[in-house]
Structures are given as structure tokens and as C-alpha cells.
Scaffold this motif. Sequence first.
Motif, mmCIF file in Angstrom:
data_model
loop_
_atom_site.group_PDB
_atom_site.id
_atom_site.type_symbol
_atom_site.label_atom_id
_atom_site.label_comp_id
_atom_site.label_asym_id
_atom_site.label_seq_id
_atom_site.Cartn_x
_atom_site.Cartn_y
_atom_site.Cartn_z
ATOM 1 N N THR A 166 0.931 -1.125 -0.001
ATOM 2 C CA THR A 166 0.046 0.040 0.085
ATOM 3 C C THR A 166 0.904 1.270 -0.071
ATOM 4 O O THR A 166 0.661 2.185 -0.670
ATOM 5 C CB THR A 166 -0.893 -0.128 1.324
ATOM 6 O OG1 THR A 166 -1.595 -1.203 1.337
ATOM 7 C CG2 THR A 166 -1.741 1.151 1.229
ATOM 8 N N LEU A 167 1.875 0.967 0.712
ATOM 9 C CA LEU A 167 2.952 2.335 0.830
ATOM 10 C C LEU A 167 3.449 2.631 -0.610
ATOM 11 O O LEU A 167 3.598 3.844 -1.136
ATOM 12 C CB LEU A 167 3.808 2.036 1.905
ATOM 13 C CG LEU A 167 5.032 3.120 2.080
ATOM 14 C CD1 LEU A 167 3.955 4.495 2.699
ATOM 15 C CD2 LEU A 167 6.014 2.731 3.046
ATOM 16 N N ARG A 168 3.814 1.651 -1.376
ATOM 17 C CA ARG A 168 4.329 1.855 -2.505
ATOM 18 C C ARG A 168 3.305 2.302 -3.468
ATOM 19 O O ARG A 168 3.688 3.132 -4.372
ATOM 20 C CB ARG A 168 4.983 0.333 -3.167
ATOM 21 C CG ARG A 168 6.315 -0.056 -2.531
ATOM 22 C CD ARG A 168 6.837 -1.334 -3.423
ATOM 23 N NE ARG A 168 6.164 -2.270 -3.267
ATOM 24 C CZ ARG A 168 6.315 -3.587 -2.015
ATOM 25 N NH1 ARG A 168 7.068 -3.101 -1.121
ATOM 26 N NH2 ARG A 168 5.404 -4.293 -2.276
ATOM 27 N N LEU A 169 2.177 1.917 -3.457
ATOM 28 C CA LEU A 169 1.148 2.574 -4.336
ATOM 29 C C LEU A 169 0.823 3.910 -4.144
ATOM 30 O O LEU A 169 0.592 4.818 -4.880
ATOM 31 C CB LEU A 169 -0.187 1.651 -4.128
ATOM 32 C CG LEU A 169 -0.225 0.015 -4.634
ATOM 33 C CD1 LEU A 169 -1.425 -0.566 -4.335
ATOM 34 C CD2 LEU A 169 -0.094 0.154 -6.180
ATOM 35 N N LEU A 170 0.849 4.418 -2.940
ATOM 36 C CA LEU A 170 0.548 5.363 -2.304
ATOM 37 C C LEU A 170 1.605 6.384 -2.755
ATOM 38 O O LEU A 170 1.642 7.671 -3.392
ATOM 39 C CB LEU A 170 0.411 5.732 -0.693
ATOM 40 C CG LEU A 170 -0.958 5.426 -0.309
ATOM 41 C CD1 LEU A 170 -0.554 5.502 1.323
ATOM 42 C CD2 LEU A 170 -1.863 6.245 -0.774
ATOM 43 N N ASP A 171 2.918 6.124 -2.747
ATOM 44 C CA ASP A 171 4.078 6.837 -3.123
ATOM 45 C C ASP A 171 4.108 7.043 -4.795
ATOM 46 O O ASP A 171 4.414 8.088 -5.199
ATOM 47 C CB ASP A 171 5.521 5.967 -2.889
ATOM 48 C CG ASP A 171 6.826 6.661 -2.897
ATOM 49 O OD1 ASP A 171 6.554 8.017 -2.574
ATOM 50 O OD2 ASP A 171 7.418 6.363 -3.528
ATOM 51 N N GLY A 172 3.831 6.056 -5.592
ATOM 52 C CA GLY A 172 3.614 6.102 -6.950
ATOM 53 C C GLY A 172 2.508 6.891 -7.457
ATOM 54 O O GLY A 172 2.702 7.787 -8.193
ATOM 55 N N ALA A 173 1.246 6.911 -6.498
ATOM 56 C CA ALA A 173 0.014 7.991 -6.752
ATOM 57 C C ALA A 173 0.633 9.277 -6.497
ATOM 58 O O ALA A 173 0.223 10.016 -7.469
ATOM 59 C CB ALA A 173 -1.043 7.421 -6.168
ATOM 60 N N ARG A 174 1.057 9.511 -5.400
ATOM 61 C CA ARG A 174 1.589 10.878 -5.172
ATOM 62 C C ARG A 174 2.816 11.299 -6.220
ATOM 63 O O ARG A 174 2.529 12.604 -6.259
ATOM 64 C CB ARG A 174 2.283 10.773 -3.635
ATOM 65 C CG ARG A 174 2.287 12.076 -3.038
ATOM 66 C CD ARG A 174 3.688 12.617 -3.163
ATOM 67 N NE ARG A 174 4.792 11.662 -3.012
ATOM 68 C CZ ARG A 174 5.974 11.683 -3.431
ATOM 69 N NH1 ARG A 174 6.421 12.736 -4.024
ATOM 70 N NH2 ARG A 174 7.052 10.760 -3.204
ATOM 71 N N ALA A 175 3.692 10.487 -6.391
ATOM 72 C CA ALA A 175 4.488 11.189 -7.438
ATOM 73 C C ALA A 175 3.903 11.394 -8.746
ATOM 74 O O ALA A 175 4.182 12.312 -9.447
ATOM 75 C CB ALA A 175 5.667 9.797 -7.861
ATOM 76 N N GLY A 176 2.770 10.527 -9.180
ATOM 77 C CA GLY A 176 2.168 10.734 -10.379
ATOM 78 C C GLY A 176 1.498 12.074 -10.304
ATOM 79 O O GLY A 176 1.346 12.927 -11.332
ATOM 80 N N ALA A 177 0.581 12.496 -9.345
ATOM 81 C CA ALA A 177 -0.013 13.586 -9.095
ATOM 82 C C ALA A 177 0.944 14.722 -9.030
ATOM 83 O O ALA A 177 0.531 15.835 -9.392
ATOM 84 C CB ALA A 177 -0.922 13.580 -7.711
ATOM 85 N N THR A 178 2.138 14.716 -8.248
ATOM 86 C CA THR A 178 3.064 15.857 -8.470
ATOM 87 C C THR A 178 3.563 16.196 -9.722
ATOM 88 O O THR A 178 3.626 17.214 -10.257
ATOM 89 C CB THR A 178 4.453 15.246 -7.509
ATOM 90 O OG1 THR A 178 3.812 14.931 -6.260
ATOM 91 C CG2 THR A 178 5.465 16.427 -7.324
#
Length: 235
Positions: free
Chosen positions: A34-46
Motif C-alpha cells: 500500500t505504501l508503494r502504491l501511495l508513493d507512486g500515486a503521489r509522484a504521479g499527481a506531483t
Amino acid sequence: MSLLEKQPNTSSEFEVDSQRRHEQDAHLDSKLRTLRLLDGARAGATLLALLMGLAVLGTTGHALQAYNTSRFDASAGGAAWLSMWPDNGAFDVKPTVALVVGASLVVLSNVIALTSHHRFVRARLAAAHTPLTFSAPFVGLVVAIVAVILFYVANQSATADTLLSWSCRWRFLNTASPAPQFASLCRASHAGVDLAILLIPVEFAAFVLAGFELKLQRYTAAYTHARKTPSPVLA
């Protein structure tokens, strides 16, 4: 006889402990995924916020540059279309400047956030990675909101025109080069404002994702530390 009675209990306790460790490992693996998914989604939004910030900077910066260039060229050359721009007292360029400055800060904050996301930087600035990923979208969100508010407050003036209102009013007027093309300036100004408004929910999404990521990072760190800490032996 007493030793034979204890053996089943010892075996049962070992199986229970093994099962508990297996469940803990599965729980930790789930949190890490879940942490990796959140990190990827946050990087995509950024990254999306960065691209939108660049688009706002490009459109509004183009409009502001066209205004400054034509105004200065006209005053220097004494062109006949000098009166196409209103007097300084009846013209307010600050809304467009606010968007340009706001977009510049948004781009800067998101570049810092994406840079901190890189493995090379994260390995050497581990302590600063989490604060940067959380504070950068917050700064971008606040800047985007303030820039849009300043634009609309200044654009509602009944006594002074803005670059948007003036260029859109005269968008059907055909002018010869190097005079400003009001239709192009109107479209660029509108595009900059629309993108700045759309930038707000994107920055908000990046901020929320960074918050969840920070919370989950702290949880997994505490959970891993608790697993590594040996339990006290009871007498």
C-alpha cells in the motif's frame, strides 16, 4: 510422565507462534505494498501538477510578455496603435503577474518534490525526504489558491481593465504586426486561468496522498520496530 504431558503443549505453542509470525509478515507486506502504491500515486499527481504549472506559466507568461513588448515598442517607436492599451490608471496587470508568480512557485515546489522522490536523492537525504514530499504539495496548493483568488479579486474591478478583460473585449479586432493579437492573448489568458483552477484539485490530491503516505510510513516504522524488539521474558 510429566515430560510427556508437556511436549504437546510445547509443540502447540510453537505452531501458534509460527502462525502469528506468518500473519504479522503478511500484514507488514500488505502495508508495504500500500505504501508503494501511495508513493507512486503521489509522484504521479506531483508530476501532473508540475506539467500543469508549466502550462500556466507558459500561457500567462506569453500573454504578459506580449503586453510588455508591445507596450514598450509602441512608446519607443510612436506607433499609431499606442492607444490600443489603456492608460496605466485604467489598466491592472497584477492579476496576470499573480498567476505567473504563482505558477513559478508551483513549478519550483513540485520539482523539489519530484527530485526528493528519486532514489539517489532519497538515499542521501533520507531524513528530508518525508518532509519534502509532504510540504511541497502543501505549498503548491496554497500558492495555487492564493493566485486564483488574487486574479479574480483584481479582475472584478469596475474601474480598471485587466489583460484578460481588455484582450477579450477586443478579440475580434485584427491588428497588423507588431501590434498585439488580442484574440491570441484572450485565449492564452483564459487558458492560464482555467489551468490554474484545475491545478487546485490536483495539488490537493497530491497533498492528501502525501499525508496518507506519511501516516503509513510512521505506522510501518513503528510496527517494524516493535517486531524487532524482543518481548520481556516472564519468570
